[in-house]
Enzyme design. Sequence first.
Site, mmCIF file in Angstrom:
data_model
loop_
_atom_site.group_PDB
_atom_site.id
_atom_site.type_symbol
_atom_site.label_atom_id
_atom_site.label_comp_id
_atom_site.label_asym_id
_atom_site.label_seq_id
_atom_site.Cartn_x
_atom_site.Cartn_y
_atom_site.Cartn_z
ATOM 1 N N HIS A 96 8.950 30.323 -9.377
ATOM 2 C CA HIS A 96 8.808 30.082 -8.058
ATOM 3 C C HIS A 96 7.619 29.265 -7.855
ATOM 4 O O HIS A 96 6.721 29.039 -8.876
ATOM 5 C CB HIS A 96 8.419 31.394 -7.213
ATOM 6 C CG HIS A 96 7.147 31.861 -7.792
ATOM 7 N ND1 HIS A 96 6.828 32.794 -8.626
ATOM 8 C CD2 HIS A 96 5.882 32.049 -6.899
ATOM 9 C CE1 HIS A 96 5.682 33.349 -8.809
ATOM 10 N NE2 HIS A 96 5.034 32.845 -7.788
ATOM 11 N N ASP A 98 4.390 28.837 -4.919
ATOM 12 C CA ASP A 98 3.830 29.637 -4.307
ATOM 13 C C ASP A 98 4.253 29.384 -2.592
ATOM 14 O O ASP A 98 3.831 28.384 -2.178
ATOM 15 C CB ASP A 98 2.335 29.622 -4.209
ATOM 16 C CG ASP A 98 2.016 30.514 -5.699
ATOM 17 O OD1 ASP A 98 2.771 31.292 -5.940
ATOM 18 O OD2 ASP A 98 0.684 29.985 -6.177
ATOM 19 N N HIS A 249 6.000 28.629 -11.628
ATOM 20 C CA HIS A 249 5.357 29.363 -12.745
ATOM 21 C C HIS A 249 6.145 30.789 -12.594
ATOM 22 O O HIS A 249 6.711 30.989 -11.667
ATOM 23 C CB HIS A 249 3.825 29.853 -12.465
ATOM 24 C CG HIS A 249 3.485 30.109 -11.402
ATOM 25 N ND1 HIS A 249 3.343 29.302 -9.901
ATOM 26 C CD2 HIS A 249 3.219 31.456 -10.575
ATOM 27 C CE1 HIS A 249 3.009 30.153 -9.081
ATOM 28 N NE2 HIS A 249 2.742 31.422 -9.245
ATOM 29 N N ARG A 264 -6.806 35.996 -7.268
ATOM 30 C CA ARG A 264 -6.043 34.757 -7.005
ATOM 31 C C ARG A 264 -6.819 34.011 -5.522
ATOM 32 O O ARG A 264 -6.793 34.999 -4.713
ATOM 33 C CB ARG A 264 -4.618 34.886 -6.889
ATOM 34 C CG ARG A 264 -3.782 33.562 -6.592
ATOM 35 C CD ARG A 264 -2.336 33.787 -6.617
ATOM 36 N NE ARG A 264 -2.004 33.864 -5.113
ATOM 37 C CZ ARG A 264 -0.810 33.988 -4.609
ATOM 38 N NH1 ARG A 264 0.055 33.884 -5.384
ATOM 39 N NH2 ARG A 264 -0.669 34.034 -3.269
#
Length: 273
Positions: A96, A98, A249, A264
């Site tokens: 995907h 983000d 990723h 994150r």
Amino acid sequence: MQIEQLSPHIGATITGVALSSAMSDDLVSDIREALLEHMVVIFRQQALSPAQLVGIAERFGSLSIYPFVRGMDDHPEIVEVVKHSHDTVDFGELWHSDTTYLEEPPLGSLLYAKEIPPVGGDTLFANVAAAYDSLSEGLKATLANLRAINSAENPDAAKTRVPRIESRGQTSNISTTAVHPVVRTHPETGRKALYVNGGHTVCFEGMTAEESAPLLNYIYTVQQRPEFSCRHRWETGDLAFWDNRAAQHNALNDYHGHRRVMWRVTLAGDSPK
């Protein structure tokens, strides 16, 4: 600062940099240049506090808040990505980009490894600009004017965030359906990339999901070809910084029975064109 490529098309390790120290404007510029060239850069053996991670991210752009999961109490910009030893679902365990279901998806993300399993839990990255370059001129022409609907409710991606929502969920009024060009032009490099992904893309605008599936599935296979990808094996203290506009990723979920903790931070982006 030394840069070593991870693979021919994507990824580089940067050494000789202590991110906990103040970064000069020249260093920030060099890192940004490396990011644009390699799509993902890895910094090894960094000792960072939450405040330091936020400060590093702010040198590269404005920060955005992930819509579904509350960040740290003292640092809401940081989402703790935790898989407990009893969990079987991992956050982001599919290919995907983000949050492409937002009208302005992020420029990129920084992911810092606090606790990793003894083996497994690697992350794959793919260069979707190189994937676009590999297409025939005929297919490029077909895709040139297509737009795709992206949704946070796409089941394959939605199920991966369930454990995080159960523990740190938040109510969000942000619209989580957006339409973007299938071929995106990078706002800094001018390079074109395939901006659809199996995690969030539902269908082409004006078509049904069933009608869209054959071509979308072909695009996904091209994006995920090994020659366009690299694999990062995490160590505690690693910081990965990727360009969400040109890379995808996949967090490999192959370490059941072990705990993994990552921090994150997401950089605000713009509307794809």
